[in-house]
Design an enzyme around this catalytic site. Structure first.
Site, short mmCIF file in Angstrom:
data_model
loop_
_atom_site.label_atom_id
_atom_site.label_comp_id
_atom_site.label_asym_id
_atom_site.label_seq_id
_atom_site.Cartn_x
_atom_site.Cartn_y
_atom_site.Cartn_z
N HIS A 1 80.24 24.60 -48.77
CA HIS A 1 80.80 25.35 -47.61
C HIS A 1 82.00 25.63 -47.94
CE1 HIS A 1 82.33 21.91 -45.45
NE2 HIS A 1 81.43 21.23 -45.91
P1 TYD Z 1 79.29 18.39 -43.36
O1 TYD Z 1 80.71 18.92 -42.95
O2 TYD Z 1 78.48 19.37 -43.68
O3 TYD Z 1 79.43 17.41 -44.49
P2 TYD Z 1 80.17 17.31 -45.97
O4 TYD Z 1 80.88 18.73 -46.03
O5 TYD Z 1 80.54 16.28 -46.52
O6 TYD Z 1 78.77 17.66 -46.69
O7 TYD Z 1 79.00 17.65 -42.02
C1 TYD Z 1 77.63 16.67 -42.07
C2 TYD Z 1 77.17 16.75 -40.89
O8 TYD Z 1 77.97 15.94 -39.79
C3 TYD Z 1 76.82 17.94 -40.06
O9 TYD Z 1 75.67 18.02 -39.42
C4 TYD Z 1 78.01 17.91 -39.10
C5 TYD Z 1 78.22 16.69 -38.37
N1 TYD Z 1 79.61 16.38 -38.41
C6 TYD Z 1 80.05 15.99 -37.05
O10 TYD Z 1 79.11 16.02 -36.40
N2 TYD Z 1 81.09 15.85 -36.68
C7 TYD Z 1 82.43 16.06 -37.62
O11 TYD Z 1 83.50 15.81 -37.20
C8 TYD Z 1 82.10 16.31 -38.83
C9 TYD Z 1 82.96 16.60 -39.94
C10 TYD Z 1 80.80 16.63 -39.19
#
Ligand code: TYD
Length: 134
Positions: free
Chosen positions: A51
């Site tokens: 993303h």
């Molecule tokens: P995501 O940003 O997609 O993780 P990565 O980039 O490591 O793959 O986040 C994963 C999940 O966690 C998504 O459902 C959003 C949630 N999340 C929170 O609830 N709080 C936060 O502070 C963050 C960063 C993510």
């Protein structure tokens, strides 16, 4: 991509008891920290990220182990290997990123300039390209 993706050297205080590194506002973090999270217990072969963010800036720090970060904009793509806890990767807004090749037991700390807000995410690559071009 130069200013939007860069290695951040994190201060390290070493003595015979080991190392201590700190991530304070101003040194070395160039933004007010609004969220801190960490990724751990990552199964082998996992890819994370996939993303971009509209406004959020962040720094990824390999607290333990190593992994690769693929970063892309409309023109360039590069891969940065992170494997030292005193060397982080700054990623600014509108950069597509993916993390992969996590070593076993690795832990990635992330400090971010904004609280979590799903509206700040661009999770579809085609939408990301359209968003940049408009
Ligand atoms: P995501 O940003 O997609 O993780 P990565 O980039 O490591 O793959 O986040 C994963 C999940 O966690 C998504 O459902 C959003 C949630 N999340 C929170 O609830 N709080 C936060 O502070 C963050 C960063 C993510």
């Amino acid at each position: 991509m130069d200013e939007k993706v860069k290695i951040i050297e994190i201060p390290k205080i070493s003595d015979q008891r080991g190392n201590l590194s700190f991530i304070s506002y101003g040194n070395p973090i160039p933004f007010d920290i609004k969220n801190v999270f960490y990724i751990y217990d990552i199964p082998g072969g996992t890819k994370r990220g996939g993303h971009a963010h509209k406004k959020l800036e962040q720094i990824l720090i390999p607290l333990s182990g190593s992994f690769d970060v693929v970063v892309k904009d409309t023109k360039n793509e590069s891969v940065i290997h992170l494997n030292r806890p005193n060397r982080g990767l700054y990623i600014g807004p509108l950069i597509w990123r993916e993390m992969k090749n996590f070593s076993s037991g690795s832990v990635c700390l992330v400090v971010a300039s904004l609280k979590y807000d799903e509206k700040d995410y661009l999770r579809d690559f085609a939408e990301f390209i359209r968003y940049i071009r408009k």
